[in-house]
Enzyme design. Structure first.
Site, mmCIF file in Angstrom:
data_model
loop_
_atom_site.group_PDB
_atom_site.id
_atom_site.type_symbol
_atom_site.label_atom_id
_atom_site.label_comp_id
_atom_site.label_asym_id
_atom_site.label_seq_id
_atom_site.Cartn_x
_atom_site.Cartn_y
_atom_site.Cartn_z
ATOM 1 N N ASP A 94 -7.142 -14.270 14.923
ATOM 2 C CA ASP A 94 -5.919 -14.421 15.144
ATOM 3 C C ASP A 94 -5.350 -12.888 14.811
ATOM 4 O OD1 ASP A 94 -5.044 -17.244 14.982
ATOM 5 O OD2 ASP A 94 -4.842 -17.026 13.030
ATOM 6 N N ASP A 146 -14.086 -24.600 16.473
ATOM 7 C CA ASP A 146 -14.477 -23.302 16.764
ATOM 8 C C ASP A 146 -14.275 -22.901 18.272
ATOM 9 O OD1 ASP A 146 -14.821 -23.050 14.102
ATOM 10 O OD2 ASP A 146 -16.996 -23.113 14.187
ATOM 11 N N ARG A 168 -9.554 -31.658 11.942
ATOM 12 C CA ARG A 168 -9.179 -32.852 11.185
ATOM 13 C C ARG A 168 -9.530 -34.188 11.806
ATOM 14 N NH1 ARG A 168 -4.972 -35.780 11.941
ATOM 15 N NH2 ARG A 168 -3.739 -34.374 13.319
ATOM 16 N N ASP A 191 -6.596 -25.908 16.968
ATOM 17 C CA ASP A 191 -7.928 -26.028 16.372
ATOM 18 C C ASP A 191 -7.982 -26.759 14.967
ATOM 19 O OD1 ASP A 191 -6.604 -24.260 14.951
ATOM 20 O OD2 ASP A 191 -7.787 -22.493 15.249
ATOM 21 N N ASP A 238 -11.001 -18.429 12.532
ATOM 22 C CA ASP A 238 -9.760 -18.491 12.957
ATOM 23 C C ASP A 238 -8.819 -17.430 12.386
ATOM 24 O OD1 ASP A 238 -7.470 -20.157 14.026
ATOM 25 O OD2 ASP A 238 -6.655 -20.217 11.849
ATOM 26 N N ASP A 267 -3.918 -22.203 18.122
ATOM 27 C CA ASP A 267 -4.050 -22.136 16.863
ATOM 28 C C ASP A 267 -3.854 -23.333 15.996
ATOM 29 O OD1 ASP A 267 -4.444 -20.302 14.626
ATOM 30 O OD2 ASP A 267 -2.293 -20.143 14.259
#
Length: 198
Positions: A91, A28, A73, A68, A87, A65
């Site tokens: 965007d 985040d 992961r 993150d 997200d 982008d």
């Protein structure tokens, strides 16, 4: 087509992602930093007429982008519902800032027609994303279209980067406007066909 590059970029960004996870920086925060950097850069460099520099700096932040997702992961769990919502929302903010910066640039140059084209790209970009989100909220798959977000960003940033070449920026903006309009139509037609409603 740009989705094919995502695995390669993910491998490149993985070491940086590991470093961020070790320092306790979550996805985040990466999303927020990327968006803030994009917004500030677009609204500073583009109105000042520093299009090439702005495009290059924004490109760095746009990579957040992808970063993150890597951080999510590597941090375990692969991300959250809140993270996905944040997200997607940010965007839209970043995209709008890029084309808003270009709109101001054209306005300061007195290019009224290009102001209209740039403003159209602000709204068209949001509409392209909304059409997909709304369809999927209704349970209809809508992963179609000529100009999805990666393509729009590439065309916009490349056009800005090479704006010192006559008519490249203007051609890029017109191309985006047409491609975005086509994409909206493609998604509306696709959903219509999927639902089979009249």
């Amino acid at each position: 087509m740009l989705k094919l590059l995502r695995p390669a970029m993910t491998r490149i960004l993985t070491p940086l992602g590991r470093a961020l996870v070790r320092r306790g920086i979550g996805p985040d925060a990466v999303t927020a930093i990327g968006t803030l950097g994009t917004v500030v850069s677009a609204l500073f460099f583009f109105p000042m007429g520093m299009l090439t520099a702005g495009a290059l700096v924004i490109t760095v932040f746009v990579l957040f982008d992808l970063l993150d997702g890597v951080v999510a992961r590597l941090g375990g769990g692969g991300g959250t519902t809140w993270g996905a919502f944040l997200d997607s929302t940010l965007d839209r903010v970043a995209d709008a800032a890029i084309f808003a910066g270009l709109t101001v640039y054209f306005a300061l140059q007195g290019e009224i027609v290009m102001v209209a084209v740039a403003v159209f790209n602000v709204f068209a970009g949001g509409l392209v994303s909304y059409a997909k989100a709304r369809a999927e909220s209704l349970g209809v798959e809508c992963d179609v279209g000529l100009a999805e977000r990666p393509e729009r960003l590439v065309v916009g940033l490349v056009a800005a980067c090479f704006s010192f070449v006559p008519f490249v920026l203007e051609a890029g903006m017109w191309l985006l406007a047409v491609a975005s309009l086509i994409t909206v139509v493609q998604r509306v037609v696709h959903v219509y066909r999927q639902t089979g409603e009249s």
